[in-house]
Design an enzyme around this catalytic site. Structure first.
Site, short mmCIF file in Angstrom:
data_model
loop_
_atom_site.label_atom_id
_atom_site.label_comp_id
_atom_site.label_asym_id
_atom_site.label_seq_id
_atom_site.Cartn_x
_atom_site.Cartn_y
_atom_site.Cartn_z
N PHE A 129 -4.25 -39.86 -10.26
CA PHE A 129 -3.24 -40.93 -10.13
C PHE A 129 -3.62 -42.11 -11.03
O PHE A 129 -4.80 -42.32 -11.28
CB PHE A 129 -3.09 -41.34 -8.66
CG PHE A 129 -4.34 -41.87 -8.03
CD1 PHE A 129 -4.72 -43.22 -8.19
CD2 PHE A 129 -5.17 -41.03 -7.28
CE1 PHE A 129 -5.88 -43.70 -7.61
CE2 PHE A 129 -6.34 -41.51 -6.70
CZ PHE A 129 -6.69 -42.85 -6.86
N THR A 184 0.31 -38.55 -11.20
CA THR A 184 1.31 -39.02 -10.23
C THR A 184 2.03 -40.25 -10.77
O THR A 184 1.58 -40.94 -11.69
CB THR A 184 0.67 -39.38 -8.88
OG1 THR A 184 -0.14 -40.53 -9.06
CG2 THR A 184 -0.16 -38.23 -8.36
N TRP A 185 3.19 -40.52 -10.18
CA TRP A 185 4.00 -41.70 -10.51
C TRP A 185 3.74 -42.69 -9.41
O TRP A 185 3.76 -42.31 -8.24
CB TRP A 185 5.48 -41.30 -10.54
CG TRP A 185 6.35 -42.33 -11.18
CD1 TRP A 185 7.08 -43.28 -10.54
CD2 TRP A 185 6.59 -42.49 -12.57
NE1 TRP A 185 7.76 -44.04 -11.44
CE2 TRP A 185 7.47 -43.58 -12.71
CE3 TRP A 185 6.14 -41.85 -13.72
CZ2 TRP A 185 7.92 -44.02 -13.95
CZ3 TRP A 185 6.58 -42.29 -14.94
CH2 TRP A 185 7.46 -43.36 -15.05
N ASP A 230 7.56 -41.83 -1.81
CA ASP A 230 7.35 -42.54 -0.55
C ASP A 230 8.16 -43.83 -0.55
O ASP A 230 8.58 -44.30 -1.60
CB ASP A 230 5.85 -42.87 -0.42
CG ASP A 230 5.01 -41.60 -0.48
OD1 ASP A 230 5.41 -40.60 0.13
OD2 ASP A 230 3.97 -41.63 -1.18
N GLU A 256 -5.05 -32.88 -10.19
CA GLU A 256 -4.12 -34.01 -10.12
C GLU A 256 -4.88 -35.33 -10.13
O GLU A 256 -5.92 -35.47 -9.49
CB GLU A 256 -3.27 -33.91 -8.84
CG GLU A 256 -2.25 -35.03 -8.74
CD GLU A 256 -1.28 -34.82 -7.59
OE1 GLU A 256 -0.57 -33.80 -7.60
OE2 GLU A 256 -1.24 -35.68 -6.70
N GLN A 275 2.32 -29.76 -0.73
CA GLN A 275 1.50 -30.85 -0.22
C GLN A 275 0.15 -30.28 0.22
O GLN A 275 0.03 -29.06 0.44
CB GLN A 275 2.22 -31.45 0.99
CG GLN A 275 1.79 -32.86 1.31
CD GLN A 275 2.49 -33.38 2.56
OE1 GLN A 275 2.90 -32.59 3.43
NE2 GLN A 275 2.65 -34.69 2.64
N LYS A 310 17.59 -27.23 -3.74
CA LYS A 310 16.91 -27.86 -4.89
C LYS A 310 16.53 -26.80 -5.92
O LYS A 310 16.75 -26.95 -7.12
CB LYS A 310 15.65 -28.61 -4.44
CG LYS A 310 15.92 -30.07 -4.07
CD LYS A 310 14.64 -30.89 -4.02
CE LYS A 310 14.12 -30.90 -2.59
NZ LYS A 310 13.03 -31.89 -2.41
N HIS A 332 4.66 -36.71 -12.75
CA HIS A 332 5.49 -36.95 -11.56
C HIS A 332 6.58 -37.95 -11.91
O HIS A 332 6.40 -38.81 -12.77
CB HIS A 332 4.65 -37.55 -10.43
CG HIS A 332 3.68 -36.59 -9.83
ND1 HIS A 332 3.32 -36.60 -8.51
CD2 HIS A 332 3.00 -35.55 -10.38
CE1 HIS A 332 2.45 -35.64 -8.26
NE2 HIS A 332 2.23 -35.00 -9.40
#
Lengths: 602, 602
Positions: free
Chosen positions: B23, B52-53, B113, B21, B185, B174, B81
């Site tokens: 970012f 990631t977004w 977040d 991953e 996580q 979901k 993301h």
């Protein structure tokens, strides 16, 4: 390709070229023999061949059929004769339409001889009267599509000056109507020919002239041909030939020298002629001797651009890939794929039609007559008898099998002994090729394609096998990660260890300035289509024997129970590796049988 | 490809897999550095990467841009993301549309977040409130196109039972809305993770779970990450790390061992997990050490299916052939061919669009800043200065040239000395490859493609050269019938000795059960398009110097007068043959110059 293009190409490369003329034979068997001969004589390197039209029309359909076979199957550029004799306009149009369909780009337009039994030429109702009418008709209907040729007569130089000038004038008119080049009638007076060329040049005829050369094969043939067409023969020809006229061998020998001298003179003379058109009379020897005497050696490139023969039918001209399965049955492959929209080119997957034509109507037949077949294969009564036939075929002690009309190719002899052993073990091979790791493209055995290239092959084996032996084989095969295989039975149950269903290239070549050429592949869909044919050929063999005879029952049962298998060894760096699992499985099989016999014996 | 498919494939082959991953960084320079790093870390063999977004949306366009680059240029499967934070529905739709365009098949749907500066999460007007709304929206608009992932929180096992059950219930809802798999996580309490997996399985959640693993890189980073997300850290982690917290090196070492133990436990436990997702924090070292500690070695096949990097953009996925000219400038090639309807596959000629995009707008630029460029290349004032730069680049004493951002590839070092000599003679090489005659496909230097194959190359050289030296060269080249070349000047006058304008395959591979793969070609139309770029790069170099300065005048004149030449030696069995004409011509050139100097000296 048009003949004028070929003439131009040869001129550009300063190369001498030659071509062969054939006439349609009178019988079906004669046709098959002639096609085989045309195929053989292809190795002599003619730039194109020329098929005459049979005056009287009895065999005119044969001309069209021969053009189709020569363009499509044998893959040679063809010129088709077309005469006015006994030809109503409709028949002319059919002939032209079919010629175009078959990819023929060259037509020799002739008035033709009087119909047989008549002395004077007469037009048929609704037909053409003069050659020039036919020329104009073709140009009007087909524009530039065809190269139209007409005949030229060097013989006319023997006519009184005004008649001769009249003939040249008529020729000039025909040429002006749209003729691309001239074939001359046969001649033996070379000076007369040269004078005639100069005379027509002086009259403003500038198109290429192709001299017609008739090899001297026998005294009688020579006499008949020259007298029929009233050909002037120089006295020194007669002086040399007449004393030996009863010795065919000698006539050919002396005749070859005489005609070769004539050819050399033509090529030397400053009249721009670099090509010779041979009237073969459907015979091989005279033309071959003449070419050898003239030291005209075929160029490799003319002969083998791909490992298999390319077709010259328009929609197949770009074809560069075929499955290996039909290697010994090209004609069947061409028939069964006749209706494809596109032919595989560069890659097999790109343009492959999903469907192979059904077997019905595609002539899956054993080529031999029943009589010949029984002579060849006898009356096998045990599996060992059959295995022995296959083994003998591999070592060329037997000339054909139901699956192969011809002796194994030259490259197969490299592995002939291994194949014979396989067959003795019970793997009945019907197709194979040895591994080749970069032979030069001019290699006499494996070479193909342009010069300065390298050609490659993966080892390939295809065979019938019984279930027990197959199971032994597969345990050994599965241990070699370089082997891929397909197994199928008569019903069509397929088993394979390949993960993709894409094609496996088994023959390819690398050449200067080109993409990689990969003309032969192994592939599942094609193999399934081939399977029907392979089993059907076995059934047909069985049917040659009397109903319920031991031989028929034996072969029928074999076809009903055995598997057809193809195996590729992907590591072409190890030519012998493909045979290892077969030798191991074969040895185990023999040992197991021996043990069973011993147990039963007790 | 969808990640669940990759998970299934790995399960079928019983292989452990891993993913990384990243970012989006905050600056353009940071982006370039990260992309370089992602490309480097590709060699560690991740099955896919995850971008990631950025909550707050400041850098959300960057996420989309990164997905595009990773799929299209770096050729890695990507998961994007997508968060609800600060995202009105329109922005979500744009992000999804672009992801699809770039070939991305995986989206991690998150609530996200709270925006920076706020404690509580709040929905933006017209945006989504819960992760489940986003999941439903994607399913409604895109059906099965995307694999949708959601986050899982092993941490929830620390909650009171009813809260924990409530969280698992929400996760179940979901999942039922159409989720394909779960990323967890980060966690360090492996027992808690295992319990959580068992708990969600017990609740009826059967989709794959991918554990998120955060390598420990520094004490501060570890502390910040765990406290921010309130991650439970087992006491023995702290006991081992705290005493050495000021020694980054040691923290990484001990941390690697601790996390590796955790990973081993996860993989050993009977919970069906065979993959690990690494939170790299955009760092290389920690992840690399962890993989080494775990003995997870990348599989060759994952890494190099072709000699160049394949693009994963949907319409480029089938692309298997590219011209060699852009070998050092992939990004430019991809840009200039972006609008082709189809990409060459199997054969170059089949689907090549006639047009390469113009240079304008395609970012033909020297990658270095002016400052870095001057540091690298100094202020050349003579042709010898320039030749020396090129020669030093070949032997890796100089790290870049205007035509090559990176040091020469490993395979080029095989011919580094010969290249250096060529450059000293004045042949300024900008691209090359050595001849390879059948290296194994797993060869560490030349190999590519599936195992058990063989790969080949024809020797290739591309260079700038002045007219005098070119003429000397061509007289030698013309004597070797195995050499094909193209010569072009800035104006576009092309000269070649090739007869066809078809492509020349210069790299190809032969593999079990496949057609021949020929991924690199030399071809006239592409060379002419490349020529503009090659000369433009020289001009841009000149422009880095002051107007009319000696360096600028020197380089400008060079570009105006020299020729760009490519040369292929078609006989790949003779690796050194390509250099011979260069050595001869170079020696003659030097001798002629010496003579001229001597004459002038008198």
């Amino acid at each position: 390709m048009k003949i004028t293009q070929k003439i131009q190409q040869s001129a550009d490369n300063d190369k001498i070229w030659w071509s062969f003329e054939y006439f349609p034979p009178r019988t079906a068997q004669g046709l098959q023999n002639l096609l085989d001969r045309i195929e053989r004589m292809r190795a002599l390197g003619p730039e194109f061949i020329d098929i005459t039209w049979n005056a009287g029309g009895r065999t005119s359909d044969l001309t069209s059929e021969m053009v189709k076979t020569c363009q499509g199957l044998i893959g040679m550029e063809t010129c088709m004769h077309l005469t006015c004799t006994n030809m109503p306009k409709e028949k002319v149009d059919i002939a032209l339409r079919e010629a175009k369909q078959h990819g023929c780009r060259n037509v020799l337009a002739l008035r033709g001889d009087p119909p047989s039994g008549k002395d004077e030429w007469e037009a048929v109702e609704g037909g053409f009267i003069h050659g020039i009418d036919l020329v104009k008709h073709i140009r009007r209907d087909y524009g530039d599509y065809f190269d139209i040729a007409v005949a030229g007569f060097p013989q006319h130089m023997a006519l009184p000056p005004d008649e001769r000038d009249q003939e040249i004038q008529w020729l000039k008119e025909k040429v002006d109507a749209g003729v691309a080049f001239i074939f001359t009638q046969m001649f033996y007076d070379v000076q007369m020919f040269i004078d005639w060329v100069k005379a027509i040049r002086a009259a403003g005829i500038t198109i290429p002239v192709v001299p017609g050369i008739a090899p001297i094969q026998t005294w009688n043939g020579f006499q008949r041909a020259t007298s029929l067409a009233k050909i002037v023969v120089p006295q020194f020809f007669l002086d040399a030939l007449e004393p030996i006229k009863n010795d065919d061998e000698k006539v050919r020998e002396v005749g070859t020298r005489l005609v070769a001298d004539m050819c050399r003179r033509i090529l030397k003379e400053d009249i721009g002629i670099r090509g010779l058109h041979f009237y073969t009379m459907n015979l091989e020897k005279g033309t071959k001797m003449l070419l050898e005497e003239l030291n005209l050696v075929p160029r490799i490139e003319t002969i083998k651009p791909l490992p298999w023969r390319q077709s010259l039918t328009p929609n197949r001209r770009q074809e560069t890939i075929r499955p290996i399965f039909w290697a010994n049955r090209t004609k069947s492959y061409i028939s069964r794929t006749e209706n494809w929209d596109e032919y595989p080119n560069g890659r097999f997957g790109d343009s492959r039609s999903p469907a192979y034509g059904e077997l019905d109507g595609y002539g899956v037949w054993i080529k031999q007559t029943k009589e010949d077949a029984l002579k060849l294969w006898g009356h096998p009564t045990s599996f060992a008898d059959i295995a022995s036939l296959f083994a003998r075929f591999c070592t060329k002690k037997l000339s054909a099998l139901p699956w192969s009309d011809q002796a194994p190719s030259r490259e197969t002899s490299v592995i002939a002994e291994q194949l014979a052993t396989m067959n003795e073990f019970g793997f009945l091979t019907i197709n194979s090729q040895p591994a080749v790791n970069g032979a030069r493209s001019d290699d006499p055995v494996f070479g193909w394609g342009p010069s300065n290239g390298y050609v490659y092959q993966k080892a390939y084996l295809e065979f019938f096998v019984n279930p027990t032996l197959l199971n032994l084989l597969l345990t050994h095969i599965e241990r070699d990660s370089n082997i891929t295989y397909y197994v199928i039975n008569k019903r069509g149950d397929l088993r394979t260890n390949t993960h993709s269903d894409g094609p496996n290239a088994v023959t390819w070549g690398v050449f200067p300035g080109k993409e990689i050429i990969q003309p032969t592949i192994v592939e599942a869909v094609s193999f399934m289509a081939w399977k029907d044919e392979a089993f059907e050929l076995g059934q047909q063999w069985a049917k040659l024997y009397e109903a319920n005879s031991p031989s028929q029952n034996l072969i029928t049962e074999l076809m009903d129970t055995c598997f057809l298998v193809n195996v590729v060894h992907n590591n072409f760096h190890e030519p012998d590796a493909i045979f290892k699992p077969f030798l191991k499985a074969g040895a185990e099989y023999v040992a197991a049988k021996a043990k069973a016999t011993a147990v039963n014996g007790h």
